[in-house]
Write an enzyme that holds these catalytic residues in place. Structure first.
Site, PDB file in Angstrom:
ATOM      1  CG  ASN A 115      -2.009   1.014   1.159  1.00  0.00           C
ATOM      2  OD1 ASN A 115      -2.524   1.318   0.081  1.00  0.00           O
ATOM      3  ND2 ASN A 115      -2.364   1.584   2.293  1.00  0.00           N
TER       4      ASN A 115
ATOM      5  CG  ASN B   8       0.253   3.370   4.674  1.00  0.00           C
ATOM      6  OD1 ASN B   8       0.305   2.277   4.128  1.00  0.00           O
ATOM      7  ND2 ASN B   8      -0.493   3.592   5.751  1.00  0.00           N
ATOM      8  CE  LYS B   9       0.890  -1.794   5.407  1.00  0.00           C
ATOM      9  NZ  LYS B   9      -0.331  -1.017   5.174  1.00  0.00           N
ATOM     10  CB  ILE B  10       8.416  -0.760   4.720  1.00  0.00           C
ATOM     11  CG1 ILE B  10       9.887  -0.506   5.028  1.00  0.00           C
ATOM     12  CG2 ILE B  10       8.232  -2.077   3.996  1.00  0.00           C
ATOM     13  CD1 ILE B  10      10.122   0.335   6.234  1.00  0.00           C
TER      14      ILE B  10
END
Length: 376
Positions: free
Chosen positions: A185, A187-189
């Site tokens: 997604n 906003n993920k790492i």
């Protein structure tokens, strides 16, 4: 003044190069060489043999549970301290999520899990799976969790949506259980803008997930379907972005750790405030950094910190609101010990994105120092 966001995407020239290459290749459908290569690379990173690229981490959880045999009416034990997608994936199958509270680090409490399984079985439930979530980039205590699952002969699914690149005991996030799900997604790492991956050591489970994710179309030219399938595959274009992100993953984790260390220094001498998951965190990927506030000792409460950050145009947020408190799951059984409720009430998540440069984090540090000192 530009608003500082929690974890915005960190993309640049390399992602553009890979995306343009994929676009010019003509492979724009949910298949292609970038998808195949991305699957191999993520599988290797997670220390498993198989990976299936999907449209989301939720889709990966859904098909992982279908792959281990979860059926309508079954019970699945789920970490209560998680994002709602973990529980929703259970509901997609007509199964009942049963929520289990946390240990001090926010991950599922293995002893409470054991007690919950025993109690559910005593009530006549078929406990078909355990889903343990890796919270904020910390891999759960899978030595203890796996022992509980083995004792009760229940398959384990690892929700590794937040832990790609993390490790515990020498094993990477995504390598535990019958299968795991990772998320890409925005906003993920690391991100593909949207997407996820099912990872597993089980070739049959992977093949079945791949079959179901392409609308369960039977081989041949006649478009025959004997099973209900899903449109869950990842675009070749998004896979290209993911491959570029994966090349940069270690450097992005390193930047997030620098940010965590900056916040660690801020709270080191502040009474009643500590870095959440701040001990034994060498294996964490530092996806998001949070602080925990003791309202009986600290000069401020979590609400004050969030209001102070917002007034300075800095995004902050509470930790996950536990699933046992969610209206949509009001009737779901839950085994609680008070830990996740306390973390939700007293935790504050801070801007942690690797794209944030020193001047951005300096601004957050200055604001946090003022707010924790009572100058909201």
């Amino acid at each position: 003044m530009t608003r500082i966001l929690m974890s915005p995407p960190d993309v640049g020239a390399l992602e553009e190069e890979y995306l343009v290459r994929a676009l010019r290749s003509g492979w724009v459908a949910p298949t292609g060489p970038e998808v195949t290569a991305f699957e191999h690379e993520i599988a290797a990173r997670c220390g498993v043999e198989h990976a299936v690229a999907m449209s989301s981490g939720t889709a990966a959880l859904h098909l992982a549970m279908e792959g281990v045999g979860v059926k309508p009416g079954d019970v699945v034990m789920v970490s209560s301290m998680t994002f709602v997608a973990s529980a929703n994936a259970v509901a997609y199958l007509g199964a009942q999520p049963v929520f289990v509270d946390s240990g001090a680090d926010g991950n599922i409490d293995p002893q409470l899990l054991d007690e919950a399984i025993v109690d559910q079985r005593a009530k006549g439930a078929r406990v078909a799976a355990v889903m343990a979530v890796d919270l904020l980039g910390r891999v759960a205590d899978f030595d203890a969790i796996t022992a509980v699952c083995a004792k009760h002969e229940i398959p384990l699914i690892e929700d590794a949506a937040e832990s790609l690149g993390a490790h515990r005991g020498g094993r990477p996030g995504g390598s535990f259980g019958a299968a795991a799900a990772v998320s890409f997604n925005g906003n993920k790492i690391m991100t593909t803008s949207g997407g996820g991956m099912l990872v597993t050591k089980d070739g049959e489970l992977a093949d079945h997930a791949r079959f179901l994710s392409t609308q369960a179309r039977e081989p041949g030219a006649s478009y025959e379907h004997k099973h209900i399938g899903y449109n869950y595959r990842m675009s070749n274009l998004l896979a290209a972005v993911g491959r570029a992100q994966l090349e940069r993953l270690d450097s992005m984790i390193a930047r997030r750790r620098e940010i965590r260390d900056a916040y660690r220094a801020v709270v080191a001498d502040v009474p009643g405030v500590e870095l959440f998951q701040g001990t034994d965190d060498a294996g964490d990927n530092c996806w998001l950094t949070a602080i925990e506030i003791d309202p009986e000792v600290a000069a401020v409460k979590a609400d004050d910190v969030l209001a102070g950050l917002e007034s300075r145009d800095i995004e902050g947020r509470y930790l996950w609101n536990p699933m046992h408190n969610q209206p949509v799951y009001a009737d779901a059984p839950a085994y609680v010990n008070g830990v996740s409720d306390r973390l939700f009430r007293n935790g504050v998540t801070l801007p942690s994105g690797s794209v944030h440069g020193p001047e951005v984090i300096d601004r957050v540090v200055a604001a946090l120092t003022e707010i924790l000192g009572g100058r909201a």
